[in-house]
Design a protein around this motif. Structure first.
Motif, PDB file in Angstrom:
ATOM      1  N   SER A 241     -17.419 -12.676   5.108  1.00  0.00           N
ATOM      2  CA  SER A 241     -17.811 -11.424   4.442  1.00  0.00           C
ATOM      3  C   SER A 241     -19.269 -11.090   4.761  1.00  0.00           C
ATOM      4  CB  SER A 241     -17.573 -11.507   2.935  1.00  0.00           C
ATOM      5  OG  SER A 241     -18.277 -12.589   2.372  1.00  0.00           O
ATOM      6  N   ASN A 242     -20.115 -12.100   4.819  1.00  0.00           N
ATOM      7  CA  ASN A 242     -21.511 -11.846   5.170  1.00  0.00           C
ATOM      8  C   ASN A 242     -21.681 -11.427   6.616  1.00  0.00           C
ATOM      9  OD1 ASN A 242     -23.702 -12.321   3.035  1.00  0.00           O
ATOM     10  ND2 ASN A 242     -22.171 -13.886   2.572  1.00  0.00           N
TER      11      ASN A 242
ATOM     12  N   VAL B 117      -8.691  -8.816   1.055  1.00  0.00           N
ATOM     13  CA  VAL B 117      -8.456 -10.208   1.409  1.00  0.00           C
ATOM     14  C   VAL B 117      -7.181 -10.669   0.712  1.00  0.00           C
ATOM     15  CG1 VAL B 117      -9.353 -12.579   1.240  1.00  0.00           C
ATOM     16  CG2 VAL B 117     -10.938 -10.674   1.619  1.00  0.00           C
TER      17      VAL B 117
ATOM     18  N   ILE C 272      -4.664 -14.293   0.105  1.00  0.00           N
ATOM     19  CA  ILE C 272      -4.477 -15.731   0.287  1.00  0.00           C
ATOM     20  C   ILE C 272      -3.008 -16.037   0.063  1.00  0.00           C
ATOM     21  CG2 ILE C 272      -5.267 -18.032  -0.388  1.00  0.00           C
ATOM     22  CD1 ILE C 272      -7.721 -16.730  -1.665  1.00  0.00           C
TER      23      ILE C 272
ATOM     24  N   ASN D 253     -16.388  -5.071  -5.254  1.00  0.00           N
ATOM     25  CA  ASN D 253     -17.053  -4.809  -3.975  1.00  0.00           C
ATOM     26  C   ASN D 253     -18.005  -5.940  -3.597  1.00  0.00           C
ATOM     27  OD1 ASN D 253     -15.796  -2.401  -4.368  1.00  0.00           O
ATOM     28  ND2 ASN D 253     -17.651  -1.146  -4.474  1.00  0.00           N
ATOM     29  N   GLU D 254     -18.623  -6.562  -4.612  1.00  0.00           N
ATOM     30  CA  GLU D 254     -19.647  -7.577  -4.353  1.00  0.00           C
ATOM     31  C   GLU D 254     -19.080  -8.826  -3.688  1.00  0.00           C
ATOM     32  OE1 GLU D 254     -18.287  -6.822  -7.171  1.00  0.00           O
ATOM     33  OE2 GLU D 254     -18.259  -8.488  -8.595  1.00  0.00           O
ATOM     34  N   ILE D 255     -17.798  -9.096  -3.907  1.00  0.00           N
ATOM     35  CA  ILE D 255     -17.156 -10.253  -3.262  1.00  0.00           C
ATOM     36  C   ILE D 255     -16.873  -9.907  -1.798  1.00  0.00           C
ATOM     37  CG2 ILE D 255     -15.190 -11.836  -3.339  1.00  0.00           C
ATOM     38  CD1 ILE D 255     -16.682 -11.972  -5.930  1.00  0.00           C
ATOM     39  N   LEU D 256     -16.392  -8.702  -1.553  1.00  0.00           N
ATOM     40  CA  LEU D 256     -16.016  -8.293  -0.198  1.00  0.00           C
ATOM     41  C   LEU D 256     -17.231  -8.048   0.695  1.00  0.00           C
ATOM     42  CD1 LEU D 256     -13.070  -5.955  -1.202  1.00  0.00           C
ATOM     43  CD2 LEU D 256     -12.877  -8.132   0.008  1.00  0.00           C
ATOM     44  N   SER D 257     -18.359  -7.668   0.085  1.00  0.00           N
ATOM     45  CA  SER D 257     -19.562  -7.441   0.896  1.00  0.00           C
ATOM     46  C   SER D 257     -20.338  -8.741   1.111  1.00  0.00           C
ATOM     47  CB  SER D 257     -20.472  -6.416   0.212  1.00  0.00           C
ATOM     48  OG  SER D 257     -21.058  -6.992  -0.941  1.00  0.00           O
ATOM     49  N   GLY D 258     -19.901  -9.814   0.481  1.00  0.00           N
ATOM     50  CA  GLY D 258     -20.590 -11.088   0.662  1.00  0.00           C
ATOM     51  C   GLY D 258     -21.820 -11.249  -0.220  1.00  0.00           C
TER      52      GLY D 258
ATOM     53  N   LEU E  22     -11.685 -18.312  -8.358  1.00  0.00           N
ATOM     54  CA  LEU E  22     -10.436 -18.800  -7.770  1.00  0.00           C
ATOM     55  C   LEU E  22     -10.309 -20.308  -7.905  1.00  0.00           C
ATOM     56  CD1 LEU E  22      -7.870 -18.670  -6.116  1.00  0.00           C
ATOM     57  CD2 LEU E  22      -9.264 -18.627  -4.041  1.00  0.00           C
TER      58      LEU E  22
ATOM     59  N   GLU F  26      -0.064 -16.449  -4.698  1.00  0.00           N
ATOM     60  CA  GLU F  26      -0.675 -15.346  -3.954  1.00  0.00           C
ATOM     61  C   GLU F  26      -1.969 -14.907  -4.633  1.00  0.00           C
ATOM     62  OE1 GLU F  26       2.224 -12.304  -3.749  1.00  0.00           O
ATOM     63  OE2 GLU F  26       1.167 -11.139  -2.228  1.00  0.00           O
ATOM     64  N   VAL F  27      -2.977 -14.632  -3.834  1.00  0.00           N
ATOM     65  CA  VAL F  27      -4.247 -14.109  -4.345  1.00  0.00           C
ATOM     66  C   VAL F  27      -4.625 -12.898  -3.499  1.00  0.00           C
ATOM     67  CG1 VAL F  27      -6.711 -14.589  -4.692  1.00  0.00           C
ATOM     68  CG2 VAL F  27      -5.023 -16.399  -5.082  1.00  0.00           C
ATOM     69  N   ARG F  28      -5.141 -11.894  -4.128  1.00  0.00           N
ATOM     70  CA  ARG F  28      -5.669 -10.746  -3.373  1.00  0.00           C
ATOM     71  C   ARG F  28      -7.046 -10.389  -3.902  1.00  0.00           C
ATOM     72  NH1 ARG F  28      -0.524  -6.628  -2.561  1.00  0.00           N
ATOM     73  NH2 ARG F  28       0.952  -8.217  -1.834  1.00  0.00           N
ATOM     74  N   ILE F  29      -7.879  -9.903  -3.000  1.00  0.00           N
ATOM     75  CA  ILE F  29      -9.215  -9.450  -3.369  1.00  0.00           C
ATOM     76  C   ILE F  29      -9.341  -7.998  -2.931  1.00  0.00           C
ATOM     77  CG2 ILE F  29     -11.697  -9.907  -3.222  1.00  0.00           C
ATOM     78  CD1 ILE F  29     -11.018 -12.740  -2.252  1.00  0.00           C
TER      79      ILE F  29
ATOM     80  N   ARG G 242     -11.370  -3.897  -3.642  1.00  0.00           N
ATOM     81  CA  ARG G 242     -12.572  -3.201  -4.064  1.00  0.00           C
ATOM     82  C   ARG G 242     -12.416  -2.612  -5.475  1.00  0.00           C
ATOM     83  NH1 ARG G 242     -16.182  -1.234  -0.686  1.00  0.00           N
ATOM     84  NH2 ARG G 242     -16.152   0.795  -1.704  1.00  0.00           N
TER      85      ARG G 242
ATOM     86  N   ASN H  18      -1.971  -2.791  -6.616  1.00  0.00           N
ATOM     87  CA  ASN H  18      -1.810  -4.245  -6.539  1.00  0.00           C
ATOM     88  C   ASN H  18      -1.352  -4.842  -7.862  1.00  0.00           C
ATOM     89  OD1 ASN H  18      -2.573  -5.405  -3.778  1.00  0.00           O
ATOM     90  ND2 ASN H  18      -4.145  -3.856  -4.104  1.00  0.00           N
TER      91      ASN H  18
END
Lengths: 249, 249
Positions: free
Chosen positions: A34-35, A47, A49, B18-23, B30, B46-49, B51, B60
């Motif tokens: 992501s970074n 994302v 999983i 958004n903060e997780i996807l932007s790093g 999790l 199953e996990v999804r991330i 925005r 979702n």
């Protein structure tokens, strides 16, 4: 927004592995990727999983590769029975797995008399795939169309990503300003809404922290429009200062 | 497999932000949740991330809540403009947001003269939702049908989860045996395949590590059938030992 009509690349990541979902392994690849993508101006939008399950992986590869410029997968590409990512990718693209001669010769050179039937399995890759170098453990991976298949081990995944990084299409860079404050969200939410509504080209994120002796919020202003970020930052800073003075007075 | 026909609960997680996807932020929820669910015998599949986007979250929520016994969401439930999870959940279930009087009185008691319009927003929850207590920052969350909505801040998320944990339906427990070895996967893959095929009720995972001075593989045998795990463990241990002796001899 003028000058920003250029379409930036988007990305998704598919993390593959029962060990992540069962909590045995803590994923370390998302944070790295992501970074990297953020720095490259590529919008990571989604994302997922999933388990080491051919059908589930294939379904998600189809969906995500159609929706985004790039799909990056991590995990499930080793020499053992529970590594099914390669088979799933072939299934997703409707192509055969094929013994790749340059991988065979690469593995034979590296493993010498330890090159056996188990390791020969690592040389089967989807027809028409392109190799991705592995400078750590020497077993290459591959990409096919817009799907990049990486190992799950973080050191190997990172080496593989850095190896193909320059071949990816970059987006326009993001500009970011951060304000760390000890306000509580509930005291400043109206100010944040005002700034967000006034500067539509920026994304204003509000990330609170709440520990017994340390409470506050980190404010992130992000945009591809550098001038807008600066203006919004100046205005937000000034509004927060006024608010603090008013509450003291 | 006999005695194991009982259907175990399944789960999915939707991480919102958004903060997780932007790093910018490293997700820590999790790992906590996956371990909790594993200990409870609940299959996290199953996990999804995604925005902070009402439409994407709602889509979702609909998909994942239909597929699994439980859906847990994290993030996006604060007092600011970028917190849109509550709105998205209401949309997913086709219900209205409603000012919840017990939340209003709870927030009024806690915040006293700081209870303002911003904080009043936190008291709007979907009609027919049930409250989830927040022992950390005192703003409750909620669940509706099989969807549990948690904060994104790890300390608050954990307190919320632990608060509702006992009300969740448990599954039959997993039994796990681990073998840490310095074999390389390519040298033992055929043994692992043999054991996995012989003991179908276990899941045999092979997790290599590959550092300059420390290479090997961790083998995890996992099942709800304790006897099968023990038998598979004994046979695998013995086969690996024979293999090691053969290679030395």
């Amino acid at each position: 927004v003028e000058n920003l009509t250029f379409k930036n690349p988007t990305a998704s990541i598919l993390i593959i592995g029962n060990e992540i979902l069962s909590g045995y392994t803590k994923d370390a690849n998302l944070y790295f990727l992501s970074n990297q993508l953020f720095e490259m101006g590529i919008d990571l939008l989604e994302v997922r999983i999933v388990r080491d399950d051919v059908q589930k992986i294939a379904e998600n590869v189809i969906v995500l590769s159609k929706k985004h410029t790039y799909l990056f997968t991590t995990g499930g590409i080793g020499a053992t029975h529970d590594d099914v990512t390669v088979e799933a990718i072939a299934k997703a693209f409707g192509v055969e797995l094929e013994l790749n001669k340059s991988v065979v010769s690469l593995l034979r050179d590296y493993y010498k008399e330890s090159f056996n039937e188990n390791r020969k399995r690592l040389a089967f890759i989807p027809r028409e795939a392109h190799l991705i170098e592995n400078s750590i453990s020497h077993v290459p991976s591959f990409y096919i169309e817009n799907v990049y298949v990486f190992a799950g081990m973080p050191n190997i995944m990172q080496a593989m990503f850095l190896g193909i990084k320059d071949s990816l299409k970059k987006g326009q860079p993001f500009f970011v300003k951060e304000i760390k404050t000890h306000f509580l969200e509930g005291d400043i939410a109206h100010i944040l809404t005002f700034v967000q509504n006034k500067y539509e080209s920026i994304e204003l994120g509000s990330y609170p922290f709440y520990e017994p002796d340390n409470r506050g919020v980190n404010l992130i202003l992000k945009s591809r429009d550098q001038e807008a970020v600066q203006k919004a930052f100046d205005e937000l800073s000034s509004l927060l200062q006024q608010d603090a003075s008013n509450n003291q007075g």
